[in-house]
Write an enzyme that holds these catalytic residues in place. Structure first.
Site, PDB file in Angstrom:
ATOM      1  N   ASP A 103      -7.685  43.827  17.693  1.00  0.00           N
ATOM      2  CA  ASP A 103      -7.036  43.771  19.004  1.00  0.00           C
ATOM      3  C   ASP A 103      -5.532  44.009  18.926  1.00  0.00           C
ATOM      4  O   ASP A 103      -4.949  44.620  19.824  1.00  0.00           O
ATOM      5  CB  ASP A 103      -7.344  42.448  19.714  1.00  0.00           C
ATOM      6  CG  ASP A 103      -7.006  41.224  18.871  1.00  0.00           C
ATOM      7  OD1 ASP A 103      -6.535  41.383  17.723  1.00  0.00           O
ATOM      8  OD2 ASP A 103      -7.229  40.107  19.363  1.00  0.00           O
ATOM      9  N   ASP A 129     -14.857  40.740  17.115  1.00  0.00           N
ATOM     10  CA  ASP A 129     -14.283  40.122  18.315  1.00  0.00           C
ATOM     11  C   ASP A 129     -13.691  41.111  19.303  1.00  0.00           C
ATOM     12  O   ASP A 129     -12.864  40.739  20.142  1.00  0.00           O
ATOM     13  CB  ASP A 129     -13.212  39.108  17.905  1.00  0.00           C
ATOM     14  CG  ASP A 129     -12.047  39.735  17.149  1.00  0.00           C
ATOM     15  OD1 ASP A 129     -12.177  40.900  16.723  1.00  0.00           O
ATOM     16  OD2 ASP A 129     -11.016  39.057  16.978  1.00  0.00           O
TER      17      ASP A 129
END
Length: 319
Positions: A103, A129
Site C-alpha cells: 500500500d 492486505d
C-alpha cells in the site's frame, strides 16, 4: 508509449523477481524499451536507473527477494522528492512506470499519477492486505513457510507436552495467521481484525488438558501484540509449560511457490498491457482467477478485510 520503467518498493516478497521478469519480457515482446529503477523510490530520486534486456532477467523467476532491490524513502512523501523522481524519469525518456509493492508503494504510484505521470501498481506483499485482489504476490510462499514451521514446532510441542505460541507477520492484516492457523490445525488464532477473550482462550486450553490433550498451538499476528508477552500470560494462568517462537523475516524469503510465480507473471504482464493502452493510475489484481484492474485511488480508500467465515470455521474446528 515507447519506454517504461519498473521498480520494487517496500518490504520484499517472494515472486517480485517473477513479476519484474514478466514486465521486462512483456515490454520487449511489444518492442518497448524497459528500464529498471534500483532501490525503489530512493533509487528513482537518485537516478539509479538502467536499461534492461532479455538477459537481465534470466534465471530469476525462482529466486526470492528482488533483483531491483528495495528501500524505504521518506523523501518521496514530499512534493519536492516526487518532482526529483519525475525529473529522472523524463531524463531517461520513461513514459510510464510499473510499481511492484504494497500500500505504501501504491501511494507513491498514486502521487506520481496525480503529477501527470502514468503508473500501474502490482500487489507485491506477503501480508495479502491489498484490496481489489484475492491474493498478493508472496502471500502463498510466506503461508507455506509458516505452515512448515508450524508442523515442525508441533513435533516438539508433542514430544515435550508443551503449549507453543507462534508469532507471525501481519501488523495490520491477519491473513497469514488465519490461513496458516487453519491449515496447520492451530487451537487458537489471534488476528487484528477480530477481538478475542483471554478467559475463553484459557478455558479452552484447560478443557483440552482435562480431556487428555498434551499440547496446543496458538498463532498470533504481530498486530495483535507480542507473542512473548502473550505466552507469559498463558503460562501464568494455566501453569502449562509454554514456549514462544517469533518467526520474523524468515517469512519474507525463499524461492516462490508455483502459485506465486504464475500470479506474478500474469500480473506483471497485465500491468504492461494497461500502460500500453494508456491507462495509468490503475492497479492490477486477480479475482475468481480472472485478471482485474481498479482505480488506484479507489483501492487506497478501501479497507482491507479478512474472510470472517474462515475465522469462524477455525474456531469450530479447534474445539
Amino acid at each position: 508509449m515507447k519506454r517504461i520503467g519498473v521498480l520494487t518498493s517496500g518490504g520484499d516478497s517472494p515472486g517480485m523477481n517473477a513479476a519484474v521478469r514478466a514486465v521486462v519480457r512483456k515490454a520487449i515482446y511489444h518492442d518497448v524499451e524497459i528500464y529498471g529503477v534500483y532501490n525503489g523510490y530512493a533509487g528513482l530520486i537518485a537516478g539509479n536507473i538502467e536499461k534492461l534486456e532479455l538477459g537481465s532477467v534470466g534465471d530469476i523467476i525462482h529466486r526470492g527477494g528482488t533483483k531491483l532491490f528495495t528501500a524505504r524513502c521518506p523523501e518521496f512523501k514530499t512534493v519536492e522528492g516526487r518532482e526529483k523522481g519525475i525529473e529522472q524519469l523524463k531524463k531517461f525518456g520513461i513514459e510510464g512506470l510499473v510499481v511492484i509493492g504494497g500500500d505504501g508503494s501504491y501511494m507513491g504510484a498514486k502521487k506520481l499519477t496525480e503529477h501527470g505521470f502514468p503508473c500501474v501498481g502490482v500487489p507485491g506483499t506477503i501480508d495479502n492486505d491489498i484490496p481489489g485482489t484475492d491474493f498478493t504476490i508472496g502471500f502463498d510462499t510466506a503461508l507455506n513457510t509458516v505452515i512448515d514451521a508450524i508442523d515442525k514446532i508441533r513435533d516438539t510441542a508433542t514430544s515435550h507436552e508443551r503449549t507453543y505460541v507462534i508469532e507471525v507477520m501481519g501488523r495490520h492484516a491477519g491473513d497469514i495467521a488465519l490461513w496458516a492457523g487453519l491449515a496447520g490445525g492451530a487451537e487458537t488464532i489471534l488476528i487484528p481484525e477480530a477481538d478475542y477473550d483471554m478467559e475463553d482462550i484459557i478455558d479452552r486450553l484447560k478443557r483440552g488438558h482435562e480431556r487428555g490433550k498434551k499440547h496446543s498451538i496458538i498463532i498470533i499476528a504481530e498486530g495483535v501484540g507480542s507473542g512473548v508477552e502473550f505466552g507469559e500470560k498463558i503460562e501464568k494462568e494455566t501453569q502449562f509449560e509454554t514456549r514462544v517462537s517469533v518467526l520474523g523475516h524468515i517469512q519474507r524469503g525463499g524461492s516462490p511457490t508455483a502459485a506465486d510465480r504464475v500470479l506474478a507473471s500474469r500480473l506483471g504482464a497485465y500491468a504492461v498491457e494497461l500502460l500500453l493502452e494508456g491507462r495509468g493510475g490503475r492497479c492490477v489484481g486477480i479475482q475468481n482467477n480472472k485478471l482485474v484492474d481498479h482505480d488506484i485511488l479507489e483501492i487506497l480508500d478501501t479497507e482491507h478485510t479478512v474472510d470472517q467465515s474462515m475465522y469462524r470455521l477455525s474456531k469450530e474446528l479447534s474445539i
